[in-house]
Design a protein around this motif. Sequence first.
Motif, PDB file in Angstrom:
ATOM      1  N   THR A  54       0.824  -1.209   0.000  1.00 62.75           N
ATOM      2  CA  THR A  54       0.000   0.000   0.000  1.00 62.75           C
ATOM      3  C   THR A  54       0.858   1.259   0.000  1.00 62.75           C
ATOM      4  OG1 THR A  54      -0.261  -0.145   2.396  1.00 62.75           O
ATOM      5  CG2 THR A  54      -2.024  -1.064   1.048  1.00 62.75           C
ATOM      6  N   PHE A  55       1.872   1.308   0.873  1.00 59.28           N
ATOM      7  CA  PHE A  55       2.756   2.471   0.905  1.00 59.28           C
ATOM      8  C   PHE A  55       3.919   2.211   1.848  1.00 59.28           C
ATOM      9  CE2 PHE A  55      -0.642   3.148   3.948  1.00 59.28           C
ATOM     10  CZ  PHE A  55       0.007   3.561   5.095  1.00 59.28           C
ATOM     11  N   ASP A  56       4.906   3.108   1.808  1.00 64.24           N
ATOM     12  CA  ASP A  56       6.053   3.098   2.718  1.00 64.24           C
ATOM     13  C   ASP A  56       5.964   4.350   3.567  1.00 64.24           C
ATOM     14  OD1 ASP A  56       7.142   0.774   1.530  1.00 64.24           O
ATOM     15  OD2 ASP A  56       8.174   1.976   0.019  1.00 64.24           O
ATOM     16  N   MET A  57       6.473   4.261   4.796  1.00 66.55           N
ATOM     17  CA  MET A  57       6.474   5.428   5.665  1.00 66.55           C
ATOM     18  C   MET A  57       7.587   5.315   6.696  1.00 66.55           C
ATOM     19  SD  MET A  57       3.022   4.571   7.875  1.00 66.55           S
ATOM     20  CE  MET A  57       3.035   5.986   8.910  1.00 66.55           C
ATOM     21  N   VAL A  58       7.983   6.457   7.230  1.00 73.33           N
ATOM     22  CA  VAL A  58       8.980   6.492   8.294  1.00 73.33           C
ATOM     23  C   VAL A  58       8.225   6.455   9.619  1.00 73.33           C
ATOM     24  CG1 VAL A  58      10.812   7.840   9.387  1.00 73.33           C
ATOM     25  CG2 VAL A  58      10.612   7.794   6.886  1.00 73.33           C
ATOM     26  N   LEU A  59       8.606   5.503  10.459  1.00 75.57           N
ATOM     27  CA  LEU A  59       7.999   5.390  11.787  1.00 75.57           C
ATOM     28  C   LEU A  59       9.007   5.835  12.831  1.00 75.57           C
ATOM     29  CD1 LEU A  59       6.223   1.908  11.615  1.00 75.57           C
ATOM     30  CD2 LEU A  59       5.254   4.168  11.194  1.00 75.57           C
ATOM     31  N   SER A  60       8.535   6.589  13.815  1.00 74.93           N
ATOM     32  CA  SER A  60       9.356   6.999  14.950  1.00 74.93           C
ATOM     33  C   SER A  60       8.428   7.088  16.158  1.00 74.93           C
ATOM     34  CB  SER A  60      10.030   8.346  14.682  1.00 74.93           C
ATOM     35  OG  SER A  60       9.066   9.364  14.621  1.00 74.93           O
ATOM     36  N   PRO A  61       8.979   7.039  17.363  1.00 77.37           N
ATOM     37  CA  PRO A  61       8.131   7.089  18.564  1.00 77.37           C
ATOM     38  C   PRO A  61       7.236   8.325  18.642  1.00 77.37           C
ATOM     39  CG  PRO A  61      10.353   6.437  19.160  1.00 77.37           C
ATOM     40  CD  PRO A  61      10.390   6.852  17.703  1.00 77.37           C
ATOM     41  N   GLU A  62       7.635   9.404  17.978  1.00 74.56           N
ATOM     42  CA  GLU A  62       6.837  10.634  18.022  1.00 74.56           C
ATOM     43  C   GLU A  62       5.632  10.595  17.084  1.00 74.56           C
ATOM     44  OE1 GLU A  62      10.772  10.811  19.190  1.00 74.56           O
ATOM     45  OE2 GLU A  62      10.259  10.749  17.068  1.00 74.56           O
ATOM     46  N   ARG A  63       5.638   9.681  16.141  1.00 71.70           N
ATOM     47  CA  ARG A  63       4.568   9.621  15.134  1.00 71.70           C
ATOM     48  C   ARG A  63       3.328   8.947  15.735  1.00 71.70           C
ATOM     49  NH1 ARG A  63       5.053   9.376   9.201  1.00 71.70           N
ATOM     50  NH2 ARG A  63       2.903   9.236   8.540  1.00 71.70           N
TER      51      ARG A  63
END
Length: 97
Positions: free
Chosen positions: A43-52
């Motif tokens: 479906t898609f790529d995304m950057v994950l971080s604890p703030e998201r």
Amino acid sequence: MKRICSIYKSPKRNEMYLYVLKSDALKRVPPELMVAFGSPVHTFDMVLSPERKLSREDIVQVLENLDKQGYHLQMPPAEDEYIEHLPEELLRRNDPM
């Protein structure tokens, strides 16, 4: 701890998603899960971080699962959650009274 993640949806169950590290793709997902999940649709790529913030998942749990097991499985919402979000008109239409 930022992670680049690929999200796949299941063709077998609506609103079931598989999060994997983009660098690993689907290599770390157990074969049994892949059979139950079906042929994944990217479906898609995304950057994950604890703030998201994620709409239905705990970001800390997703990141932990990605690090520990190489994937995170997002299950569809429970059936009663679907009912909560139905418009009142639909609920009245189906009321036998």
